[in-house]
Design an enzyme around this catalytic site. Structure first.
Site: not given
Ligand code: SAH
Length: 513
Positions: A37, A59, A175
């Site tokens: 990732d 991502k 996030m």
């Protein structure tokens, strides 16, 4: 029966490549396919065999995904069913906001065997590396990990703000940067004190780490002013006040310093490691590289006729390594060397020979070409045939003095020093003035960097005027000064540890002024 594949879902840890688990690292070494990732540190890929298949799954919040989740799931299933050992490497812990659960469900549905290796999650690392103990008996006995990025299509919040706001001591939001105004508003609305301290940490546990602190009332403003963008974590709670005492990572002497190391890749590691241990962000821009010689014929002829030689001389570990690599390519091994006596210029070269099962017959008292010549002459070399595998270009004292004493010396090149290309990111960092310091460990690192930059003689000092220069010793410093560069750091003893110490002292003094 055909080989059965398996998927290992492995936590890469938060950023620092040393924060992966021992097990995760071992599995990377076994991987035949690795799917990684955006958040997994690319340096971890050095543990993977170059023969493996590397797949970047992408991502990055906000940007177009490289592969959709469905595609990723399918790739994992396909490679495993094809019999491969697959490592799915995810930032932090795979089961903490990492969609690890979804990927495993898919594997299970297809009957693919799997294992999961947890990782240090970024909440833990961000708090620790920002000097915040995530729990502390005096402040909190509970902690919650919360997503700050709820599915935008969701009608009602699945987060129980009323319970969280006052029910949990430390709140960590993943996030949460884009949503920070909503997060703080929700917490205040449901009763959390607006003066509660908040830390926001970006790229935690990496040399690029940045952190800011504020309160629930003002952190949105603080983050905007500091220009903090994802990936970052938001830590809310009284424990944040301990940062004043505990902030250790950002206080290391070279934190936030970008340092260009110009040594060859083979030699750079000690310097890079020591600088990084002090907090520096090192760019490895080798200005010297070793390569095969232009032609192997002379060596191949010599090794085909070993019995003709009385002596075989090695003057560097590089010569040893390139010599034996070629021998192996030719389908030969150390037994080919049973005829001549073998000499090594010094202990490092003798140790390199040991690695191939060879014990040097001669080691001079002084570990230089002159010392080796002296030791050989003492034995008498007149009429003897001597093989000297070495760099394409090298000093001539050894063969010259042996020939003068009546020996016949065959010099065969086994490697050459070449100017490696300059990586784009390093050129860019220098052009954009992002480099704080350049380290030079020999005159050729200076001249080669200048050759690689290809800036005019007038341009060079101006373009590098904002960059500090460290030189290991007076000869290297003189070469830099001749090019118009000002040398700011030069250690008293000309060793790597002394140079590192001088660099740390220099920046510590600069910070105190
Ligand atoms: N599985 C990961 C989290 C993935 S969600 C883990 O356990 O850490 C992605 C979010 O994690 C980012 O938006 C950011 O909030 C956080 N994150 C991951 N690595 C980070 C880092 N090094 N510094 C700060 N935040 C990080």
């Amino acid at each position: 029966m055909s080989k059965k594949g398996k998927v290992y879902l492995v936590g890469a840890g938060p950023g620092d490549p040393e924060l992966i688990t021992v097990k995760g690292k071992r599995l990377l070494g076994r991987a035949e396919v690795v799917v990684y990732d955006y958040l997994a540190n690319k340096k971890l890929l050095s543990h993977v065999s170059p023969a493996a298949i590397f797949i970047y799954a992408g991502k990055k919040g906000g940007s177009t995904h490289t592969h959709s989740q469905t595609e990723i799931n399918q790739m994992l299933v396909d490679h495993a069913l094809a019999g491969k050992i697959v490592v799915r490497l995810k930032g932090g812990d795979p089961f903490i906001f990492g969609r690890g659960g979804e990927e495993i469900e898919e594997l299970a549905a297809h009957g693919v065997p799997f294992e999961v290796v947890p990782g240090v999650t970024s909440a833990s690392a961000a708090a620790t590396y920002a000097g915040v103990p995530i729990t502390h008996r005096a402040f909190t006995s509970s902690v919650a990990f919360i997503t700050g990025h709820e599915d935008p299509n969701k009608k009602e919040s699945r987060i129980a703000w009323d319970k969280l706001a006052t029910g949990v001591g430390t709140l960590v939001f993943y996030m949460g940067i884009k949503n920070l105004p909503n997060i703080t508003a929700n917490l205040i609305k449901h009763g959390r004190d607006p003066q509660t301290p908040v830390a926001v940490v970006r790229w935690a546990s990496t040399p690029e780490q940045r952190s800011v602190v504020g309160t629930l009332a003002n952190i949105t403003e603080v983050v905007r002013e500091a220009g903090i963008t994802p990936p970052a974590l938001v830590v809310v709670g009284e424990v944040v006040s301990l940062r004043e005492v505990i902030n250790w990572y950002e206080k290391r002497p070279l934190f936030n310093k970008k340092i260009l190391v110009t040594r060859s890749r083979e030699q750079a590691s000690e310097l890079v490691q020591s600088l990084e241990d002090l907090g520096a962000d090192c760019l490895e821009g080798a200005t010297i590289a070793l390569a095969e010689p232009p032609d192997w014929t002379p060596l191949d002829q010599a090794t085909g006729n070993m019995a003709a030689y009385q002596w075989l001389l090695f003057t560097s570990p590089n010569a040893v390594n390139f010599f034996f690599k070629r021998l192996a390519v030719m389908g030969l091994d150390s037994r080919r060397l049973h005829g001549p006596q073998i000499a090594a210029v010094g202990t490092a070269t003798a140790e390199a020979l040991q690695d191939y099962g060879i014990k040097a017959d001669l080691l001079p008292a002084k570990f230089t070409a002159e010392g080796l010549a002296e030791a050989l002459l003492a034995q008498g070399v007149a009429g003897q045939k001597i093989l000297l595998p070495r760099a394409l270009k090298a000093r001539e004292v050894l063969p010259e003095s042996l020939r003068a004493a009546g020996a016949e010396v065959d010099i065969v090149p086994v490697y050459q020093n070449i100017l490696p290309p300059m990586a784009d990111d390093i050129r860019r960092a220098l052009e954009q003035g992002k480099v704080d310091l350049i380290t030079f460990t020999s005159s050729s690192t200076v001249t080669n960097l200048i050759a690689l930059l290809n800036w005019s003689a007038e341009e060079l000092p101006t373009r590098l005027s904002g960059v500090k220069i460290a030189a290991i010793g007076p000869i290297t410093a003189a070469t830099a000064e001749q090019a118009g560069l000002q040398v700011d750091i030069q250690p008293e003893t000309h060793t790597i540890p002394a140079m590192v110490e001088a660099i740390a002292e220099y920046f510590a003094a600069a910070a105190n002024n």
